[in-house]
Design a protein around this motif. Structure first.
Motif, short mmCIF file in Angstrom:
data_model
loop_
_atom_site.label_atom_id
_atom_site.label_comp_id
_atom_site.label_asym_id
_atom_site.label_seq_id
_atom_site.Cartn_x
_atom_site.Cartn_y
_atom_site.Cartn_z
N GLU A 81 0.75 -1.32 -0.02
CA GLU A 81 0.07 0.10 0.07
C GLU A 81 0.77 1.23 0.09
O GLU A 81 0.54 2.36 -0.50
CB GLU A 81 -0.86 0.18 1.48
N GLU A 101 3.25 1.02 -3.42
CA GLU A 101 2.75 0.70 -4.70
C GLU A 101 1.23 1.39 -4.52
O GLU A 101 0.30 0.50 -4.79
CB GLU A 101 2.63 -0.54 -4.96
N LYS A 126 -2.67 2.43 -4.79
CA LYS A 126 -3.35 2.47 -6.06
C LYS A 126 -3.74 4.05 -6.39
O LYS A 126 -3.79 4.88 -5.68
CB LYS A 126 -4.72 1.75 -5.96
N GLU A 127 -3.89 3.87 -7.55
CA GLU A 127 -4.34 5.45 -8.12
C GLU A 127 -5.87 5.66 -7.71
O GLU A 127 -6.58 5.04 -7.58
CB GLU A 127 -4.53 5.47 -9.81
#
Lengths: 95, 130
Positions: free
Chosen positions: A89, A92, A94-95
């Motif tokens: 998390e 990386e 999330k958009e």
């Protein structure tokens, strides 16, 4: 003080880069490229110290817990899974 | 305020750099940092620079903090140099163990960069007044 804060930001970025690498090693460990116990201990120990120092207290706490469990020969698998999820998390998002 | 010479020993380069910068927020602290117990002992053996206080990370590869302290105590001229441990594992019994080894204090990691110098000065003052 601004200079000092700028410096801390630099270390924070460096920590994130290293965390991405550590995440990859931990995933490998989970998937069969098992790290020897001393290697895993060193990884989570350094992560615990650095994460806390550079503003990632939640990662520091989980890494410390894994370290403690490994030290006590307890099952660290669930905590390690939680650590991997948190690292994911963090490095990386999330958009 | 008098100059306080500090030798900081930590294998983690980023933490070493942050701690050095933190300590140097106090203009009266002169800090030297090295990456291992062996390097610390070599620096001290070479002279002539002598720290007033040594800040030692506990967990380091090779010679760890307690082993470095034990070796230091065997070196001429450093039997009484105050040592403060720094550790990510600073639970009560662990702190007590480190103090029993002869440290004058234990600073938990992560430390607050803004107050590290003040903490060290305070430990140094308390030790000097005993």
């Amino acid at each position: 003080m601004t200079d000092f804060n700028t410096t801390l930001e630099k270390f924070r970025a460096r920590f994130l880069a290293r965390a991405a690498h550590d995440l990859s090693r931990l995933r490998g460990h989970q998937q069969g490229t098992v790290l020897a116990k001393p290697e895993l201990l060193a990884l989570v120990h350094h992560m615990a110290g650095n994460a806390g120092m550079f503003g990632f207290q939640n990662i520091s706490v989980l890494a410390s817990d894994v370290e403690l469990q490994l030290d006590n020969d307890a099952d660290a698998t669930p905590t390690l899974e939680a650590l991997v999820a948190l690292l994911q998390e963090t490095v990386e998002p999330k958009e | 305020m008098s100059v306080l010479k500090v030798l900081y020993v930590d294998d983690e380069p980023d933490i070493r750099e942050v701690a050095t910068l933190s300590l140097e927020l106090d203009p009266q602290i002169e800090c030297r940092a090295v990456e291992s117990g062996a390097s610390a002992l070599a620096l001290l053996a070479d002279g002539p620079w002598r720290p007033d206080l040594i800040l030692l990370d506990v967990m380091m590869p090779g010679m760890d903090g307690p082993a470095t302290l034990a070796a230091l105590r065997g070196m001429a001229g450093f039997a009484a140099t105050p040592v403060v441990f720094m550790t990510a594992r600073a639970r009560g019994f662990e702190q007590e163990h480190l103090l029993q080894l002869g440290a004058i204090g234990v600073i938990p990691k992560p430390f607050d960069p803004m107050s590290l110098a003040v903490q060290l000065r305070s430990l140094s003052r308390s030790w000097a007044s005993v």
